[in-house]
Scaffold this motif. Structure first.
Motif, short mmCIF file in Angstrom:
data_model
loop_
_atom_site.label_atom_id
_atom_site.label_comp_id
_atom_site.label_asym_id
_atom_site.label_seq_id
_atom_site.Cartn_x
_atom_site.Cartn_y
_atom_site.Cartn_z
N LEU A 91 -6.86 -3.75 -7.16
CA LEU A 91 -6.42 -5.05 -7.66
C LEU A 91 -4.92 -5.05 -7.99
O LEU A 91 -4.21 -5.99 -7.66
CB LEU A 91 -7.23 -5.45 -8.90
CG LEU A 91 -8.69 -5.77 -8.64
CD1 LEU A 91 -9.43 -5.96 -9.95
CD2 LEU A 91 -8.82 -7.00 -7.76
N ILE A 94 -2.09 -5.42 -5.13
CA ILE A 94 -1.61 -6.72 -4.66
C ILE A 94 -0.18 -6.96 -5.12
O ILE A 94 0.63 -7.51 -4.38
CB ILE A 94 -2.56 -7.84 -5.14
CG1 ILE A 94 -3.94 -7.66 -4.50
CG2 ILE A 94 -1.99 -9.22 -4.83
CD1 ILE A 94 -5.03 -8.52 -5.11
N VAL A 116 2.69 -10.13 -0.78
CA VAL A 116 1.59 -10.09 -1.73
C VAL A 116 0.33 -10.65 -1.05
O VAL A 116 -0.77 -10.14 -1.27
CB VAL A 116 1.96 -10.91 -2.99
CG1 VAL A 116 0.78 -11.10 -3.91
CG2 VAL A 116 3.12 -10.26 -3.72
N PHE A 117 0.50 -11.64 -0.21
CA PHE A 117 -0.65 -12.26 0.45
C PHE A 117 -1.30 -11.33 1.46
O PHE A 117 -2.52 -11.30 1.59
CB PHE A 117 -0.24 -13.59 1.10
CG PHE A 117 0.29 -14.58 0.10
CD1 PHE A 117 -0.56 -15.18 -0.83
CD2 PHE A 117 1.63 -14.88 0.07
CE1 PHE A 117 -0.08 -16.06 -1.77
CE2 PHE A 117 2.14 -15.77 -0.87
CZ PHE A 117 1.28 -16.37 -1.79
N GLY A 120 -3.10 -8.78 -0.63
CA GLY A 120 -4.24 -9.45 -1.27
C GLY A 120 -5.39 -9.68 -0.31
O GLY A 120 -6.55 -9.45 -0.66
N LYS A 121 -5.08 -10.10 0.90
CA LYS A 121 -6.12 -10.32 1.91
C LYS A 121 -6.86 -9.02 2.22
O LYS A 121 -8.09 -8.99 2.28
CB LYS A 121 -5.51 -10.89 3.19
CG LYS A 121 -6.50 -11.16 4.28
CD LYS A 121 -5.81 -11.72 5.51
CE LYS A 121 -6.80 -11.87 6.64
NZ LYS A 121 -6.17 -12.31 7.88
N VAL A 124 -9.08 -8.07 -0.81
CA VAL A 124 -10.27 -8.92 -0.89
C VAL A 124 -11.29 -8.50 0.17
O VAL A 124 -12.47 -8.33 -0.12
CB VAL A 124 -9.90 -10.41 -0.74
CG1 VAL A 124 -11.13 -11.27 -0.50
CG2 VAL A 124 -9.17 -10.89 -1.99
#
Length: 156
Positions: A91, A94, A116-117, A120-121, A124
């Motif tokens: 977590l 990210i 960050v995206f 993050g992807k 996840v």
């Protein structure tokens, strides 16, 4: 990472933070601060080629080492603690992966960008989805997102 995520349980991980906050904090500091600093020191001392410098920076910026968790567990590490650490690092990655990679690239004189995206992807898909998927299984199946373990194994 997906298979590791399937083994994690959210409840046990949260209890570890509550029961052993200093141990968790110390572990996070070691992985997120001391490892990049050690990589930087090694790079400055040994002066490796530019390709190795970039590779070491990427490794130092990437905190979740799933195979290492398995080795620690085999040597007697607590599964709840390791799960909590793995989930926490994933977590935090990210934010920390782009930040540490940026700082290392500035200090070492190379250019690297990761959003960050993007991180993050990946987190996840590879970590969070397998952790929450058993509870969301009916919803995911209706949406056509669920993958059976046997199907996932056959994709390899």
């Amino acid at each position: 990472m997906f298979a590791q995520g399937l083994r994690l349980k959210l409840g046990g991980g949260l209890a570890t933070f509550k029961d052993r906050p200093l141990v968790m904090f110390r572990s996070l500091v070691v992985v997120l601060v001391l490892v990049p600093v050690a990589a930087l020191a090694i790079i400055f001392l040994l002066k490796p080629s530019p390709g190795i410098v970039v590779g070491l920076a990427i490794l130092a910026a990437s905190p979740a080492a799933t195979f290492q968790l398995r080795n620690i567990y085999k040597k007697g590490g607590s599964p709840a603690y390791l799960g909590a650490l793995h989930l926490s690092l994933a977590l935090l990655a990210i934010i920390t992966v782009p930040a540490v990679l940026y700082l290392l690239s500035e200090a070492l004189g190379f250019q690297a960008e990761v959003s960050v995206f993007q991180v993050g992807k990946t987190v996840v898909q590879a970590v969070l989805l397998p952790v929450v998927e058993p509870g969301l299984d009916p919803v995911l199946r209706v949406l056509g997102v669920g993958v059976e373990l046997d199907d996932a194994a056959s994709l390899q």
